[in-house]
Design an enzyme around this catalytic site. Structure first.
Site, mmCIF file in Angstrom:
data_model
loop_
_atom_site.group_PDB
_atom_site.id
_atom_site.type_symbol
_atom_site.label_atom_id
_atom_site.label_comp_id
_atom_site.label_asym_id
_atom_site.label_seq_id
_atom_site.Cartn_x
_atom_site.Cartn_y
_atom_site.Cartn_z
ATOM 1 N N GLU A 54 2.472 12.388 0.475
ATOM 2 C CA GLU A 54 2.616 10.934 0.650
ATOM 3 C C GLU A 54 3.619 10.464 -0.398
ATOM 4 O OE1 GLU A 54 -0.324 8.216 -0.683
ATOM 5 O OE2 GLU A 54 -0.161 6.960 1.096
ATOM 6 N N HIS A 61 -2.504 4.774 6.590
ATOM 7 C CA HIS A 61 -3.327 3.600 6.192
ATOM 8 C C HIS A 61 -2.675 2.268 6.597
ATOM 9 C CE1 HIS A 61 -0.863 3.390 2.549
ATOM 10 N NE2 HIS A 61 -1.453 4.409 1.966
ATOM 11 N N ASN A 97 -2.344 -1.359 4.804
ATOM 12 C CA ASN A 97 -2.354 -1.271 3.344
ATOM 13 C C ASN A 97 -1.025 -0.692 2.880
ATOM 14 O OD1 ASN A 97 -5.628 -0.457 3.997
ATOM 15 N ND2 ASN A 97 -5.135 -2.168 2.649
ATOM 16 N N ASP A 118 -13.355 1.331 4.261
ATOM 17 C CA ASP A 118 -14.387 1.156 3.228
ATOM 18 C C ASP A 118 -14.913 -0.273 3.195
ATOM 19 O OD1 ASP A 118 -12.128 -0.073 2.221
ATOM 20 O OD2 ASP A 118 -12.150 0.937 0.282
ATOM 21 N N GLY A 119 -14.311 -1.153 4.005
ATOM 22 C CA GLY A 119 -14.732 -2.550 3.983
ATOM 23 C C GLY A 119 -14.067 -3.348 2.875
ATOM 24 N N HIS A 162 -10.497 -2.346 1.865
ATOM 25 C CA HIS A 162 -9.055 -2.283 2.121
ATOM 26 C C HIS A 162 -8.618 -3.126 3.306
ATOM 27 C CE1 HIS A 162 -8.955 0.944 -0.815
ATOM 28 N NE2 HIS A 162 -7.639 0.942 -0.743
ATOM 29 N N ASP A 170 -8.752 8.442 1.795
ATOM 30 C CA ASP A 170 -7.716 8.205 0.782
ATOM 31 C C ASP A 170 -8.358 8.173 -0.610
ATOM 32 O OD1 ASP A 170 -5.194 7.836 -0.229
ATOM 33 O OD2 ASP A 170 -4.989 5.741 0.367
ATOM 34 N N ALA A 225 -7.990 -0.597 -7.034
ATOM 35 C CA ALA A 225 -7.350 0.494 -7.769
ATOM 36 C C ALA A 225 -7.324 1.759 -6.921
ATOM 37 C CB ALA A 225 -8.099 0.742 -9.075
ATOM 38 N N GLY A 226 -7.504 1.606 -5.620
ATOM 39 C CA GLY A 226 -7.541 2.758 -4.723
ATOM 40 C C GLY A 226 -8.882 2.779 -4.013
HETATM 41 ZN ZN LIG Z 1 -0.940 5.298 0.189
#
Ligand SMILES: [Zn+2]
Length: 386
Positions: free
Chosen positions: A124, A213, A216, A245-246, A248, A271, A308-309
């Protein structure tokens, strides 16, 4: 001769008895589902095509990971039902990328089970958008235009294991690069992009197959009509991977994306960052302090709620696909099994002659979580909740 028999419910709800011999499914019989003791559900092992780390093991730290760390990351995913994973390397220097690839290759060479768990590596970056917003947290100083010679050096170090490359088609030469990826059997994916509608269109014509994704890795504000999200959404030959995840993506977007693409073109990803799977609390990354909240949200400390991810685990993503995407259990399981398998050219189904990579889980309805009970890889039990 059979060395194992599993009884349970297929994701569609029908009772099945699966016989396994030498790691392979040898027969499947229908059985009566109703009984005194409830049967677990049985699904193919989950496949996650985008994982940056898990349970403290980081693929994208300041130093390239050791082969042991790659192996431990893969093993630590088994209790979440993930039996196949694409280790994901983000934007970095060529040297760092190559060392990471070599560690992954060595991790596979040292352990046959780990090898079976890593069907491909996902790169990525670093050929993504340099713009703030679409670039996300990828380091700006390492973002660069697509370079086929560099890709060949990676693929050489990876001994051919690179199976997905996420890039932005906004770079000159991107269509040529995408065409070459496609010809060489690597999935070209669009992500972290600020591309124009025409550039998205040209990328798809050149062979781009996936939006990484979707929704995002983008600007905070976009033109309401002319933007790369609509353009990717409307391209039928482009599948989309989603982080459910609810945190993002809000529920309305999840439902709209799944409806627009159709579940047959949606792939669930976690991710996950290395903090995923750890206890809630504060963790230091190289530059910032982040907090994993009990809700599973991973955010920057003092960042006003900035993510933060992801710390998502696949069973939660599957639950959310049902809850927010209005899918059945069987459809939601497919997003984490059949669809990623198809994208990578693998097989993922409960069928005679198939490798016995299976997950047993309990699930009692939309208000309750999916709980992984047992995980089998090549017929061998690699996790049991008890
Ligand atoms: Zn990414």
């Amino acid at each position: 001769m059979k060395d194992k028999v599993l009884r349970g419910l297929a994701p569609t709800g029908e009772g099945i008895e699966i016989s396994i011999s030498q790691g392979v499914i040898t027969s499947i019989e229908k059985i009566e589902a109703a009984g005194d003791s409830p049967l677990p559900f049985i699904a193919p092992g989950f496949i996650d095509i985008q994982v940056n780390g898990f349970k403290g093991f980081d693929l994208n730290g300041a130093q390239p990971p050791s082969p042991q760390s790659v192996q431990q990351m893969v093993r630590s995913l088994w209790p979440t039902g993930v039996g196949k994973v694409c280790p994901t390397i983000i934007t970095n220097s060529e040297e760092h990328i190559i060392q990471t690839l070599k560690s992954i290759v060595k991790a596979c060479q040292e352990d046959e089970m780990i090898k079976a768990c890593i069907p491909a590596v996902h790169l990525e970056g670093p050929f993504i958008s340099p713009e703030d917003g679409p670039r996300g947290v990828h380091p700006a100083e390492q973002v660069r235009p697509p370079d086929w010679e560099e890709f060949l050096r990676w693929q050489d170090a990876a001994e051919g294991l690179i199976g997905i490359v996420t890039l932005s088609p906004e770079w000159p030469g991107a269509t040529d690069f995408i065409e070459r990826l496609d010809e060489s059997g690597v999935v070209p994916a669009i992500g972290h992009t600020a591309a124009s509608p025409k550039q998205i269109h040209d990328a798809v014509s050149s062979g781009a197959k996936l939006s990484t994704h979707l929704g995002n890795g983008s600007h905070l504000l976009l033109h309401r009509h002319e933007n790369y999200i609509w353009d990717q959404l409307s391209q039928d030959s482009l599948w989309a991977s989603l982080i459910l995840d609810g945190h993002h993506l809000p529920p309305a977007i999840i439902k709209s994306f799944i409806r627009a693409k159709g579940p047959e073109r949606i792939v669930l990803i976690t991710d996950a960052m290395w903090q995923a799977g750890l206890a809630p609390g504060r963790y230091y990354t190289g530059r910032t302090q982040v907090e994993l909240l009990p809700s599973g949200r991973l955010e920057v400390v003092g960042g006003g709620g900035i993510l933060a991810g992801s710390a998502l685990e696949m069973p939660v993503g599957i639950s959310n696909a049902m809850k927010f995407g209005d899918l059945s259990l069987s459809q939601a399981i497919d997003l984490a099994t059949a669809q990623p398998a198809k994208l990578l050219g693998l097989s993922s189904r409960i069928g005679v002659g198939e490798t016995a990579d299976l997950v047993e889980f309990s699930y009692t309805g939309p208000d309750n979580p999916i709980i992984i009970e047992k995980v089998y890889l090549k017929g061998e039990k690699v996790f049991s909740r008890e």
